[in-house]
Design a protein around this motif. Structure first.
Motif, PDB file in Angstrom:
ATOM      1  N   ALA A  78       0.708  -1.281  -0.456  1.00 40.86           N
ATOM      2  CA  ALA A  78      -0.301   0.004  -0.348  1.00 40.86           C
ATOM      3  C   ALA A  78       0.966   1.008   0.210  1.00 40.86           C
ATOM      4  O   ALA A  78       2.116   1.242   0.295  1.00 40.86           O
ATOM      5  CB  ALA A  78      -0.837   0.151   1.016  1.00 40.86           C
ATOM      6  N   PHE A  79       0.112   2.444  -0.818  1.00 41.37           N
ATOM      7  CA  PHE A  79       0.926   3.790  -0.763  1.00 41.37           C
ATOM      8  C   PHE A  79       0.262   4.616  -0.105  1.00 41.37           C
ATOM      9  O   PHE A  79      -1.524   4.601  -0.357  1.00 41.37           O
ATOM     10  CB  PHE A  79       1.352   4.305  -1.740  1.00 41.37           C
ATOM     11  N   VAL A  80       0.496   5.307   0.796  1.00 44.72           N
ATOM     12  CA  VAL A  80      -0.382   6.546   1.294  1.00 44.72           C
ATOM     13  C   VAL A  80      -0.034   8.066   0.435  1.00 44.72           C
ATOM     14  O   VAL A  80       0.515   7.985   0.170  1.00 44.72           O
ATOM     15  CB  VAL A  80       0.017   6.876   2.623  1.00 44.72           C
ATOM     16  N   THR A  81      -1.148   8.066   0.503  1.00 45.09           N
ATOM     17  CA  THR A  81      -1.841   9.096  -0.589  1.00 45.09           C
ATOM     18  C   THR A  81      -2.346  10.850   0.322  1.00 45.09           C
ATOM     19  O   THR A  81      -2.935  10.512   1.088  1.00 45.09           O
ATOM     20  CB  THR A  81      -1.973   9.105  -2.011  1.00 45.09           C
ATOM     21  N   TYR A 107     -12.120   6.847   9.035  1.00 46.11           N
ATOM     22  CA  TYR A 107     -10.897   7.547   8.796  1.00 46.11           C
ATOM     23  C   TYR A 107      -9.686   7.289   7.908  1.00 46.11           C
ATOM     24  O   TYR A 107      -8.869   8.006   8.022  1.00 46.11           O
ATOM     25  CB  TYR A 107     -10.372   7.658  10.473  1.00 46.11           C
ATOM     26  N   ARG A 108     -10.239   6.833   7.092  1.00 48.32           N
ATOM     27  CA  ARG A 108      -9.961   6.659   5.488  1.00 48.32           C
ATOM     28  C   ARG A 108     -10.784   5.961   4.430  1.00 48.32           C
ATOM     29  O   ARG A 108     -11.585   5.797   4.636  1.00 48.32           O
ATOM     30  CB  ARG A 108      -8.432   5.519   5.875  1.00 48.32           C
ATOM     31  N   GLN A 109      -9.999   6.328   3.481  1.00 47.88           N
ATOM     32  CA  GLN A 109     -10.423   5.552   2.066  1.00 47.88           C
ATOM     33  C   GLN A 109      -9.698   5.100   1.105  1.00 47.88           C
ATOM     34  O   GLN A 109      -8.358   5.482   1.558  1.00 47.88           O
ATOM     35  CB  GLN A 109     -10.773   6.611   1.335  1.00 47.88           C
ATOM     36  N   ASN A 110      -9.532   3.977   0.747  1.00 48.22           N
ATOM     37  CA  ASN A 110      -8.620   3.465   0.312  1.00 48.22           C
ATOM     38  C   ASN A 110      -9.576   2.601  -0.798  1.00 48.22           C
ATOM     39  O   ASN A 110     -10.568   2.496  -1.018  1.00 48.22           O
ATOM     40  CB  ASN A 110      -7.953   2.238   0.898  1.00 48.22           C
ATOM     41  N   VAL A 111      -8.479   1.826  -2.110  1.00 44.33           N
ATOM     42  CA  VAL A 111      -8.726   1.448  -3.258  1.00 44.33           C
ATOM     43  C   VAL A 111      -7.430   0.409  -3.804  1.00 44.33           C
ATOM     44  O   VAL A 111      -6.750   0.639  -3.276  1.00 44.33           O
ATOM     45  CB  VAL A 111      -9.079   1.682  -4.333  1.00 44.33           C
ATOM     46  N   TYR A 112      -7.755  -0.677  -4.262  1.00 43.92           N
ATOM     47  CA  TYR A 112      -7.082  -1.623  -4.726  1.00 43.92           C
ATOM     48  C   TYR A 112      -7.404  -1.241  -6.377  1.00 43.92           C
ATOM     49  O   TYR A 112      -8.286  -1.481  -7.053  1.00 43.92           O
ATOM     50  CB  TYR A 112      -7.434  -2.466  -4.980  1.00 43.92           C
ATOM     51  N   PHE A 113      -6.006  -1.669  -6.756  1.00 42.60           N
ATOM     52  CA  PHE A 113      -5.512  -1.487  -8.215  1.00 42.60           C
ATOM     53  C   PHE A 113      -4.780  -2.818  -8.614  1.00 42.60           C
ATOM     54  O   PHE A 113      -3.908  -3.655  -7.534  1.00 42.60           O
ATOM     55  CB  PHE A 113      -4.898  -0.628  -8.922  1.00 42.60           C
ATOM     56  N   ILE A 114      -4.839  -3.413  -9.491  1.00 40.54           N
ATOM     57  CA  ILE A 114      -3.613  -4.666 -10.178  1.00 40.54           C
ATOM     58  C   ILE A 114      -2.792  -4.188 -11.072  1.00 40.54           C
ATOM     59  O   ILE A 114      -2.938  -3.668 -12.274  1.00 40.54           O
ATOM     60  CB  ILE A 114      -4.384  -5.988 -11.255  1.00 40.54           C
ATOM     61  N   ASP A 115      -1.374  -4.152 -10.469  1.00 47.31           N
ATOM     62  CA  ASP A 115      -0.546  -3.453 -11.978  1.00 47.31           C
ATOM     63  C   ASP A 115      -0.519  -4.850 -12.521  1.00 47.31           C
ATOM     64  O   ASP A 115      -0.941  -5.382 -12.801  1.00 47.31           O
ATOM     65  CB  ASP A 115       1.143  -2.879 -11.000  1.00 47.31           C
ATOM     66  N   PRO A 116       0.820  -4.223 -13.523  1.00 47.66           N
ATOM     67  CA  PRO A 116       1.070  -5.030 -15.233  1.00 47.66           C
ATOM     68  C   PRO A 116       1.296  -5.669 -14.733  1.00 47.66           C
ATOM     69  O   PRO A 116       0.978  -7.030 -15.650  1.00 47.66           O
ATOM     70  CB  PRO A 116       1.517  -4.591 -15.891  1.00 47.66           C
ATOM     71  N   ALA A 117       2.286  -6.297 -13.850  1.00 51.59           N
ATOM     72  CA  ALA A 117       2.531  -7.715 -13.257  1.00 51.59           C
ATOM     73  C   ALA A 117       2.160  -8.895 -12.366  1.00 51.59           C
ATOM     74  O   ALA A 117       2.001  -9.693 -12.146  1.00 51.59           O
ATOM     75  CB  ALA A 117       3.774  -7.171 -12.699  1.00 51.59           C
ATOM     76  N   PHE A 123      -4.178   1.562  -2.330  1.00 53.12           N
ATOM     77  CA  PHE A 123      -4.125   2.905  -2.006  1.00 53.12           C
ATOM     78  C   PHE A 123      -4.618   3.688  -1.552  1.00 53.12           C
ATOM     79  O   PHE A 123      -5.625   3.904  -1.354  1.00 53.12           O
ATOM     80  CB  PHE A 123      -4.446   4.436  -3.605  1.00 53.12           C
ATOM     81  N   VAL A 124      -4.249   4.201  -0.539  1.00 54.67           N
ATOM     82  CA  VAL A 124      -5.185   4.415   1.348  1.00 54.67           C
ATOM     83  C   VAL A 124      -4.884   5.928   1.452  1.00 54.67           C
ATOM     84  O   VAL A 124      -3.839   6.957   1.096  1.00 54.67           O
ATOM     85  CB  VAL A 124      -4.828   4.248   2.120  1.00 54.67           C
ATOM     86  N   GLU A 125      -6.159   7.182   1.347  1.00 54.75           N
ATOM     87  CA  GLU A 125      -5.831   8.519   2.431  1.00 54.75           C
ATOM     88  C   GLU A 125      -6.922   7.978   3.334  1.00 54.75           C
ATOM     89  O   GLU A 125      -7.649   7.964   3.587  1.00 54.75           O
ATOM     90  CB  GLU A 125      -6.124   9.231   1.376  1.00 54.75           C
ATOM     91  N   TYR A 126      -5.746   8.790   4.893  1.00 51.86           N
ATOM     92  CA  TYR A 126      -6.135   8.992   5.932  1.00 51.86           C
ATOM     93  C   TYR A 126      -6.947   9.753   6.083  1.00 51.86           C
ATOM     94  O   TYR A 126      -6.813  11.320   5.477  1.00 51.86           O
ATOM     95  CB  TYR A 126      -4.944   8.855   7.078  1.00 51.86           C
ATOM     96  N   LEU A 127      -8.368  10.198   6.729  1.00 55.81           N
ATOM     97  CA  LEU A 127      -9.407  11.445   7.280  1.00 55.81           C
ATOM     98  C   LEU A 127      -8.957  11.776   8.808  1.00 55.81           C
ATOM     99  O   LEU A 127      -9.806  12.955   9.226  1.00 55.81           O
ATOM    100  CB  LEU A 127     -10.385  10.836   6.853  1.00 55.81           C
ATOM    101  N   SER A 128      -7.654  11.637   9.350  1.00 59.30           N
ATOM    102  CA  SER A 128      -7.743  11.780  10.760  1.00 59.30           C
ATOM    103  C   SER A 128      -5.736  12.086  10.776  1.00 59.30           C
ATOM    104  O   SER A 128      -5.190  10.423   9.998  1.00 59.30           O
ATOM    105  CB  SER A 128      -8.038  10.479  11.590  1.00 59.30           C
ATOM    106  N   ASP A 129      -5.356  12.958  11.218  1.00 54.94           N
ATOM    107  CA  ASP A 129      -4.208  12.438  12.114  1.00 54.94           C
ATOM    108  C   ASP A 129      -3.415  11.542  13.278  1.00 54.94           C
ATOM    109  O   ASP A 129      -2.556  11.494  13.896  1.00 54.94           O
ATOM    110  CB  ASP A 129      -3.248  14.006  12.620  1.00 54.94           C
ATOM    111  N   ILE A 130      -4.982  10.926  13.881  1.00 57.96           N
ATOM    112  CA  ILE A 130      -4.899  10.924  15.434  1.00 57.96           C
ATOM    113  C   ILE A 130      -4.555   9.387  14.782  1.00 57.96           C
ATOM    114  O   ILE A 130      -5.293   8.363  14.172  1.00 57.96           O
ATOM    115  CB  ILE A 130      -6.020  10.738  15.645  1.00 57.96           C
TER     116      ILE A 130
END
Length: 141
Positions: A78-81, A107-117, A123-130
């Motif tokens: 996972a990558f945080v954005t 407190y977060r939203q996320n989705v999944y993709f399948i890369d070419p391999a 990919f996750v975006e956090y909606l809280s700093d706690i």
């Protein structure tokens, strides 16, 4: 301590560069070269920024693990954005579709993709700093 890179063996480095270039337009090829891995020639590329990168090696054979199965191996990474909507839009414009939505969490939203391999990438975006809120998984309660 932090994770600096992930080393992936793939069949097509250019396809991987297209996918990850769409997700991370600020990334670049940091270094590349040729070598040998256990008697087989390989090309390798380090694609990322000054702090993090993916090491991609082109001497892959066969298929990635069946993500719907229970085989041992990598499930996903996972990558945080800070702007999930923009990442999804860039990947969609490049021809990649969401493979699975994330769980509905407050407190977060996320989705999944399948890369070419065939690797599943979250990919996750956090909606809280706690931290307690960011790490909350309602299905684990």
């Amino acid at each position: 301590m932090y994770l600096e890179h992930v080393n992936l063996v793939v069949a097509d480095i250019d396809a991987m560069l297209d996918f990850y270039g769409a997700a991370f337009p600020h990334w670049r090829v940091r270094d590349e070269g040729r070598g040998e891995w256990y008697g087989k020639p390989r090309k390798w590329v380090h694609f990322g920024d000054d702090d993090y990168y993916l090491a991609l090696n082109d001497n892959g054979e066969g298929s990635n693990r069946d993500l719907s199965g229970h085989s041992v191996g990598l499930a996903h990474f996972a990558f945080v954005t800070n702007n999930l909507e923009a990442v999804v839009a860039r990947l969609n414009r490049a021809g990649y579709a969401i493979s699975a939505p994330g769980a509905e969490e407050p407190y977060r939203q996320n989705v999944y993709f399948i890369d070419p391999a065939g690797f599943e990438v979250e990919f996750v975006e956090y909606l809280s700093d706690i931290p307690a809120e960011r790490n909350l998984n309602r299905d684990a309660q």
